[in-house]
Design a protein around this motif. Structure first.
Motif, short mmCIF file in Angstrom:
data_model
loop_
_atom_site.label_atom_id
_atom_site.label_comp_id
_atom_site.label_asym_id
_atom_site.label_seq_id
_atom_site.Cartn_x
_atom_site.Cartn_y
_atom_site.Cartn_z
N PRO A 13 0.80 -1.22 0.00
CA PRO A 13 0.00 0.00 0.00
C PRO A 13 0.83 1.28 0.00
O PRO A 13 1.89 1.35 0.62
CB PRO A 13 -0.84 -0.11 1.27
N ASN A 14 0.32 2.24 -0.72
CA ASN A 14 0.84 3.60 -0.83
C ASN A 14 2.14 3.71 -1.63
O ASN A 14 2.61 4.82 -1.87
CB ASN A 14 1.02 4.24 0.56
N ASN A 16 2.37 3.15 -4.67
CA ASN A 16 1.97 3.78 -5.93
C ASN A 16 2.12 5.30 -5.85
O ASN A 16 2.12 5.97 -6.88
CB ASN A 16 0.53 3.40 -6.29
N GLN A 53 1.71 -4.29 -7.76
CA GLN A 53 1.47 -3.37 -6.64
C GLN A 53 -0.01 -3.34 -6.35
O GLN A 53 -0.83 -3.31 -7.27
CB GLN A 53 1.96 -1.95 -6.97
N SER A 54 -0.34 -3.33 -5.06
CA SER A 54 -1.74 -3.19 -4.67
C SER A 54 -1.82 -2.54 -3.30
O SER A 54 -0.97 -2.75 -2.44
CB SER A 54 -2.46 -4.54 -4.65
N ASN A 55 -2.90 -1.80 -3.11
CA ASN A 55 -3.22 -1.24 -1.80
C ASN A 55 -4.14 -2.18 -1.03
O ASN A 55 -4.49 -1.90 0.11
CB ASN A 55 -3.89 0.12 -1.97
#
Length: 155
Positions: A13-14, A16, A53-55
């Motif tokens: 998370p974050n 990005n 990528q993932s939150n």
């Protein structure tokens, strides 16, 4: 020429928001900058590099599970804040039994007390913390060295 190894980079998370988020702590490079530089080096090392990528915690867990089926040989994971909170990411990493490095851009041990504990550090093959975006490059080189050593070792 066939790639020697498949390596997955997973960012939490974050991440990005790198390049604009707290640049005094995380620097001005974007996640795309980091991934592109790492991919260039991976190509020179003849490594197939995947990135995600993932939150969302569950999406990271699902991507970790997928690593087994696509025959990833090493994971480089920057879990972000999930390092300090996620038992499900820990369990997923334990379940697939693929070696991994934990990466943090900032030095988590010199920040707020809650950041000094990670739920995945004790099961990782190593931790890179506080070296900025270079940590990804060091992790990649070291993962390749470990995989080459393992490939060339006979028992």
């Amino acid at each position: 020429m066939k790639n020697k190894f498949k390596i997955m980079i997973i960012n939490g998370p974050n991440l990005n928001l790198l390049g604009t988020r707290e640049t005094k702590i995380y620097g001005k490079k974007t996640l795309s900058d980091i991934i592109n530089k790492t991919k260039k080096i991976a190509n020179k090392l003849n490594v197939k590099l995947y990135n995600f990528q993932s939150n969302a915690e569950h999406k990271i867990v699902e991507k970790i599970h997928e690593c087994k089926s696509i025959k990833i040989k090493f994971i480089l994971i920057n879990p972000g804040a999930f390092a300090h909170t996620s038992i499900s990411i820990r369990d997923a990493l334990l379940a697939i039994q693929i070696p991994f490095f934990e990466i943090h851009i900032s030095n988590i041990f010199s920040r707020e007390n809650f950041r000094s504990h990670s739920w995945i550090s004790d099961i990782s093959n190593g931790i890179i913390s506080g070296f900025g975006s270079d940590g990804y490059i060091w992790a990649l080189h070291t993962a390749v060295n470990i995989l080459l050593e393992k490939k060339n070792t006979t028992y």
